[in-house]
Design a protein around this motif. Structure first.
Motif, PDB file in Angstrom:
ATOM      1  N   GLU A  54      66.700  59.626  -1.214  1.00 19.51           N
ATOM      2  CA  GLU A  54      66.211  58.149  -1.085  1.00 19.51           C
ATOM      3  C   GLU A  54      64.567  58.478  -1.358  1.00 19.51           C
ATOM      4  N   VAL A  71      64.101  52.359   6.640  1.00 12.95           N
ATOM      5  CA  VAL A  71      65.232  52.725   6.785  1.00 12.95           C
ATOM      6  C   VAL A  71      65.868  51.951   7.863  1.00 12.95           C
ATOM      7  N   PRO A  92      60.897  52.778  -1.205  1.00 10.73           N
ATOM      8  CA  PRO A  92      62.077  52.689  -0.685  1.00 10.73           C
ATOM      9  C   PRO A  92      62.486  51.839   0.625  1.00 10.73           C
ATOM     10  N   VAL A  96      66.100  51.369   2.449  1.00 13.55           N
ATOM     11  CA  VAL A  96      67.341  51.935   2.736  1.00 13.55           C
ATOM     12  C   VAL A  96      68.222  51.330   3.794  1.00 13.55           C
TER      13      VAL A  96
END
Length: 394
Positions: free
Chosen positions: A185, A226, A269, A271
């Motif tokens: 990722e 995340v 990112p 995620v």
């Protein structure tokens, strides 16, 4: 209360994940006081991963409550009776000398009682479980401090409570799985973990604020985010992700990672791992983060065990209010009705959580990241190397 020459000790803390994490220092305290004892821990299947690799335990015994419930719902009475009989028969065969019920509920008291241990010590036993104990320790400690009731119990039992760290090491396989996610990722530069989900609605922060915070973290810090949670959190995770992605498509969307301008820049990112990891893998993600932001849920509290900077948003439930480390921040509205522990006086609005704004949370995350930069780089707790440590499924 515990004989000096004790042979076998059983700790009973079945659930929930955060509480098992808070209680985890008991394993080390018992091991330091009784280095030659055989020490086991009973936890339910939904929380066993928290304590599974604790190096001070000889055995983790898993009570398969989820399987028992499925048998009950399916009317499989014979199978259920057999599973329960086998579990408690195997527990009694271990011949424990002492059982410590660190949960203090009827179901945990029954486990301690049916273990056959002649000495049974309960912590603040209620729901009638005190009648199953040979001694009861009233709950004590400083309610503003993390793990305080378990530290108090350790003191009463003469175990010593300094140091009293949470210990939640992960296995090599869990660590390796997380390293693969980080590489796949593009999270090598660091990332923030978001833990928005709990089993109690009154501990939740608003979905739209989570969306705004996730967008703002990526926009202002350039770090990826995340999202962690369980399979039951999937619908809420989708709402939060849609809200964050909608903000990303606005004219003020986050710049490319590492500040690269223009259309060639890779997006910062975002995620979504909700429902896509085991509990052990999720906690290993926490151990590698640059910072964590979350509500009162087990994964949030694990940040302290790994020494990761954390921002905790507490309202109707406040398990502690004094940050356990300099790099931890607790956001709390300070309303007189908080904590109500679910006995709401606000007609379900959860005003204490609504008091916390995206701007406040973002500022706290930025402060934690700054504190983290001044500390050592993040490390993953080493997996257990104790050859005697094993798991027994019930």
């Amino acid at each position: 209360m515990i004989p000096h020459d004790i042979g076998k000790i059983l700790v009973v803390r079945l659930s929930a994940r955060g509480d098992v994490a808070f209680a985890s220092p008991l394993a080390g305290a018992l091991r330091r006081r009784y280095p030659r004892a055989n020490i086991s821990w009973v936890a339910e299947d939904g929380a066993a991963d928290v304590i599974r690799h604790n190096p001070h335990l000889d055995e983790v015994i898993v009570l398969e409550r989820g399987a028992w419930r499925r048998m009950l719902r399916g009317g499989r009475w014979g199978a259920l009776a057999g599973a329960v009989t086998d579990f408690f028969g195997a527990l009694r065969e271990r011949r424990f000398d002492v059982a410590i019920d660190a949960q203090g509920l009827l179901r945990s008291g029954l486990v301690a009682f049916l273990s056959g241990a002649p000495v049974r010590i309960g912590l603040g036993s209620r729901e009638g479980s005190g009648r199953l104990m040979t001694a009861v320790v009233e709950r004590g400690g400083d309610p503003r401090a993390i793990s305080s009731e378990y530290r108090y119990l350790a003191g009463v039992l003469g175990l010593g409570a300094d140091p009293f760290p949470m210990e939640i090491p992960r296995s090599r396989a869990e660590v390796a799985a997380v390293e693969r996610v980080i590489a796949r990722e593009g999270l090598e530069a660091g990332f923030v973990v978001a833990c928005p989900f709990t089993t109690r609605f009154y501990k939740h922060w608003l979905d739209e604020r989570w969306s705004g915070l996730i967008h703002s973290i990526r926009e202002r810090t350039g770090l990826g985010v995340v999202l962690l949670g369980g399979p039951g959190d999937r619908a809420a995770a989708d709402r939060i992700m849609r809200g964050a992605e909608k903000r990303d498509s606005a004219p003020d969307a986050p710049p490319g990672r590492r500040g690269l301008p223009g259309p060639e820049a890779a997006a910062v990112p975002l995620v979504d791992l909700v429902g896509r990891t085991t509990l052990g893998e999720a906690s290993a993600v926490v151990s590698r983060c640059s910072a964590l932001v979350g509500v009162d849920t087990g994964l949030s509290h694990m940040a302290h065990a790994y020494g990761r900077p954390a921002v905790l948003i507490f309202g109707s439930n406040t398990p502690y209010l004094d940050p356990p480390a300099p790099a931890a921040t607790i956001l709390h509205s300070g309303r007189a009705c908080s904590p109500c522990r679910g006995k709401l006086t606000c007609d379900g609005r959860i005003d204490c959580m609504a008091d916390i704004s995206v701007e406040q949370a973002l500022a706290a995350v930025a402060g934690c990241l700054e504190a983290g930069r001044a500390a050592a780089a993040p490390t993953v707790a080493a997996p257990t190397t104790a050859p005697a440590c094993r798991e027994a499924a019930g």
